[in-house]
Design an enzyme around this catalytic site. Structure first.
Site, PDB file in Angstrom:
ATOM      1  N   ASP A   1      22.001  65.269 136.729  1.00 44.89           N
ATOM      2  CA  ASP A   1      21.777  63.877 136.304  1.00 44.89           C
ATOM      3  C   ASP A   1      22.874  63.406 135.348  1.00 44.89           C
ATOM      4  O   ASP A   1      23.633  64.215 134.791  1.00 44.89           O
ATOM      5  CB  ASP A   1      20.394  63.803 135.637  1.00 44.89           C
TER       6      ASP A   1
ATOM      7  N   ASP B   1      16.443  55.096 141.298  1.00 45.62           N
ATOM      8  CA  ASP B   1      15.237  55.574 140.601  1.00 45.62           C
ATOM      9  C   ASP B   1      13.978  54.875 141.080  1.00 45.62           C
ATOM     10  O   ASP B   1      12.886  55.229 140.643  1.00 45.62           O
ATOM     11  CB  ASP B   1      15.383  55.360 139.090  1.00 45.62           C
TER      12      ASP B   1
HETATM   13  C1  DGJ Z   1      16.807  59.782 135.526  1.00 40.71           C
HETATM   14  C2  DGJ Z   1      16.644  60.167 136.961  1.00 40.71           C
HETATM   15  O1  DGJ Z   1      17.209  59.222 137.772  1.00 40.71           O
HETATM   16  C3  DGJ Z   1      15.183  60.443 137.226  1.00 40.71           C
HETATM   17  O2  DGJ Z   1      14.975  60.703 138.577  1.00 40.71           O
HETATM   18  C4  DGJ Z   1      14.760  61.602 136.371  1.00 40.71           C
HETATM   19  O3  DGJ Z   1      15.445  62.752 136.780  1.00 40.71           O
HETATM   20  C5  DGJ Z   1      15.034  61.297 134.925  1.00 40.71           C
HETATM   21  N1  DGJ Z   1      16.393  60.887 134.712  1.00 40.71           N
HETATM   22  C6  DGJ Z   1      14.762  62.467 134.068  1.00 40.71           C
HETATM   23  O4  DGJ Z   1      15.097  62.248 132.770  1.00 40.71           O
END
Ligand code: DGJ
Length: 750
Positions: free
Chosen positions: A476, A534
């Protein structure tokens, strides 16, 4: 060789490299057929334009690296200076044109035609080499390498301002498409008409960003998915960048792209070189689908993806930071029952990570939640027949972390005295800190350009991958840099991923950046999946996936079945719509399955079985999309490369414009072949608003019999027609209620 001519897959490129100036791109676009040396010379000669009044006294032709020296007053291809000297345009002269000649570190795919052009400015002590490649799929790649040829180590460096790829497009390519967006709403298309001047998109996020321009497309007016001539560029780079289209009153139009460099960011020392990222350029005479038809097979030819994309269960929206073994073990059991193949433990597993305000950088398994480490959970996951994936965010650090307290000098942009040391409050960066760098999601960036910080994070990743049987990392990246050098950070990131992959070749990586803020061909060379957005809201996802997949093949695009009420929008969607949407990508689940009822679990299990059956088609086929006359209705699909089978989705985004909507026309099939079309049930049937379905869907057997197509188990009516009829005339659509999707299998019968 003085008029190089490269041709592949309906695309061609002609350069005029005669004389001593920087070569000129005479043509980039449609294949011009067999041209001999004589005809090429005639083409190059005939392309020399008139000299207009009140202008330079030689014909103005856009070269590969245009500058003021050539009379080009548009955006230059290269700029820079030596400290203490006024910046002046380079006067580059042609030194050599060679077929082949890429550096040894470059992978060269079979059939790729290459060209290397060497230029020098002896007085400025600068040389530039341009590498061009045309792949068998018709994808063009270009990059420049600038060398400071002053060998005196005491001499001033060359301060690079910009080094960009500029490609001419014809005047008729006046309509532009590029993209913008925001968190959970990535890849929003925006159209404009280019007048005189520059339409420029710039990213200073240190990552492409949610509003990344993604592709800069210039096309003939009204171009769509299936029609129009289009020319597109994309920069394969995950840091700061810019992409533009320019239409000069001087009479040239061009697409440009390159890394966006901050003043002083890139000094090229004596005898040193700097190589730009690749610009990927594609032409299509058949609209945006034509771009995908070139890009997807090309990307697949070098993709790191090794096998079928497993069905994932990601824990994020199921448990967020509330980790405990019994809860996660129950979730794993529920996942295994419906057929999930990979269990991914998202954020929250490391020391003290109870919320998003702390602990990033402390990449040790939390000893309180996990007294025996992650072993019990991983063993449970393995026993249930799944492999295990782990979330990490290696480029980031919380100020409230042991690592930031021990090494404030590793935090990009520095840490104020009151924020380092012991007992840093979670809000210190945002509130109390006098550091000039603002926190974002309460976090800061680890300076990967610092060798100690880099070594430390590599060592932590290595330790985790060595101790645990981890098949997959979700990598991430949740903030803009807003400090330091994006160039230095991005090159260090690439080195870091490459080092992890080299040491653990079996480990797959998913790249995520708050969803889709870092989806580009630089990162794609290094990862096996990208987290597309997301949002798991299917209505948002339909658009995001439709446009993200113009560039990136669907097997890379993570798409998850979320809860009925999407966490990011609050919108509630029916299960069948969520299933049909998540099917067209690298499918997964992000939902607390322990709360799903029996009926839902049965539908999910059926969906997963279908996905497993369909993924060879979905992940190797040609992506096609209709150009709807009613924006509420969109049809998209995937056609097998041999055109034996296809899967289509008719999607109702909103209420249709007319009581009886336009027909569904199925593109991409072989015109002469006969195909049986049938609806594919996927869990509960989509909700309709019809008193009776179209005749061909109503009566099994009436139009050629019930089908057992690529998805298996098709029910209801079917019809057999030729590919030409299906593409040109189409079939009446079911009257779908808003936010519904119907799936159709299409199978050749001869
Ligand atoms: C942002 C990501 O896009 C989410 O899917 C998740 O992994 C969160 N971070 C976790 O902090």
């Amino acid at each position: 060789m003085s008029i190089p001519y490269l041709r592949a897959a309906g695309t061609s490129l002609v350069l005029d490299a005669r004389g001593t100036g920087v070569p000129v791109i005479v043509h980039w676009g449609a294949d011009l057929g067999d041209l001999t040396g004589e005809l090429l010379a005639a083409l190059a000669d005939a392309s020399v334009p008139a000299i207009s009044p009140s202008s330079i006294d030689v014909p103005l032709r856009l070269s590969l690296l245009p500058t003021l020296t050539e009379g080009w007053s548009g955006r230059p291809g290269v700029s820079g200076f030596r400290p203490g000297r006024r910046a002046a345009a380079l006067d580059l002269r042609l030194a050599e044109v060679r077929a082949g000649g890429l550096s040894e570190t470059d992978r060269l795919l079979p059939g790729t035609q290459t060209l290397t052009i060497s230029l020098t400015d002896a007085a400025a002590r600068v040389a530039v080499r341009t590498d061009l490649e045309l792949s068998v799929e018709g994808v063009l790649r270009l990059r420049h390498t600038l060398t400071n040829t002053d060998v005196d180590p005491a001499a001033a460096p060359f301060e690079l301002g910009s080094l960009d790829v500029i490609l001419p497009v014809p005047d008729r390519a006046r309509e532009l498409l590029d993209f913008t967006g925001l968190w959970t709403h990535e890849r929003r298309p925006q159209r404009s008409t280019l007048g005189h001047g520059v339409w420029s998109r710039e990213s200073r996020h240190g990552r492409p960003g949610h509003d990344d321009s993604y592709l800069m497309v210039a096309g003939t007016p009204g171009f769509g998915f299936r029609t129009g001539e289009v020319w597109a560029t994309h920069l394969a780079w995950s840091g700061d960048k810019r992409a533009w289209a320019e239409n000069s009153a001087l009479g040239c139009s061009a697409l440009g792209s390159g890394e966006l460099l901050a003043p002083g960011e890139l000094s090229v020392a004596s005898a040193a070189s700097h190589t730009t990222p690749w610009t990927v350029a594609v032409y299509s005479a058949a609209g945006l689908d034509g771009l995908s038809a070139r890009l997807h097979p090309w990307i697949r030819s070098w993709s790191t993806i090794a096998g079928p994309r497993p069905v994932v269960l990601n824990t994020w929206e199921a448990v967020y930071f509330d980790h405990d073994l019994p809860t996660l073990a129950r979730l794993a059991d529920a996942a295994a029952v419906v057929g999930v193949e990979r269990f991914v433990l998202d954020d929250g597993w490391f020391t003290g990570r109870s919320d998003d305000r702390r602990a990033l950088g402390d990449w040790f398994v939390d000893p309180v939640t996990w007294p025996d480490g992650l072993h019990p959970l991983i063993e449970h996951v393995h026993a249930a027949g799944m492999d295990f994936g782990l979330w990490v965010e290696p480029e980031m650090v919380s100020l409230d972390s042991d690592v930031a307290r021990a090494h404030p000098e590793w935090v990009l942009g520095g840490v104020a005295d009151d924020a380092a040391g012991s007992g840093v409050g979670a809000d210190a960066g945002a509130g109390g800190s006098t550091s000039p760098v603002v926190t974002w999601r309460f976090q800061r960036v680890l300076d990967l350009g610092n060798p100690d910080a880099y070594d430390w994070v590599l060592a932590r990743l290595t330790a985790l991958l060595t101790e645990y049987p981890i098949a997959y990392l979700k990598w991430d990246h949740n903030r803009d840099l807003l400090a330091g050098s994006a160039h230095r950070q991005t090159t260090a990131l690439y080195r870091l991923i490459d080092a992890v992959r080299a040491a653990h070749p079996g480990v797959e990586i998913e790249s995520c950046a708050s969803g889709g803020a870092r989806i580009d061909l630089g990162i794609l060379e290094r990862v096996d999946r990208v987290w597309t957005s997301d949002t798991n809201d299917p209505l948002e996802r339909q658009q995001i996936q439709r446009y993200t997949s113009v560039l990136v093949p669907p097997e890379y695009l993570g798409g998850h079945l979320g809860a009925a009420t999407a966490h990011t929008t609050g919108r509630t969607s029916e299960l069948s719509f969520r299933l049909a949407t998540a099917l067209f990508g690298s499918a997964g689940i992000e939902w607390d399955l322990t709360r799903a009822n029996e009926g839902e679990l049965t539908q999910i299990a059926t969906w997963i079985a279908r996905y497993k059956h369909l993924r060879p088609l979905l992940h190797s086929g040609v992506v096609v999309r209709s150009d709807p006359s009613d924006p509420a209705l969109e049809l998209h699909g995937v056609v097998a490369p041999d055109q034996n089978s296809a899967l289509f989705a008719q999607v109702a985004l909103a209420a249709p414009r007319a009581a009886v909507p336009e027909r569904m026309r199925f593109p991409g099939l072989a015109p002469e072949r006969r195909y049986r079309v049938a609806q594919l049930p996927l869990g509960a049937p989509p909700r309709t608003i019809q008193d009776a379905p179209p005749a061909w869907l109503a009566d099994p057997g009436a139009f050629g019999g019930a089908a057992s197509g690529v998805g298996g188990g098709a029910a209801g009516g079917s019809v057999t027609l030729t590919g030409a009829v299906l593409a040109l005339v189409g079939l009446p659509a079911p009257l779908l209620a808003p936010e519904q999707a119907a799936l159709f299998t299409v199978d050749a019968i001869d």
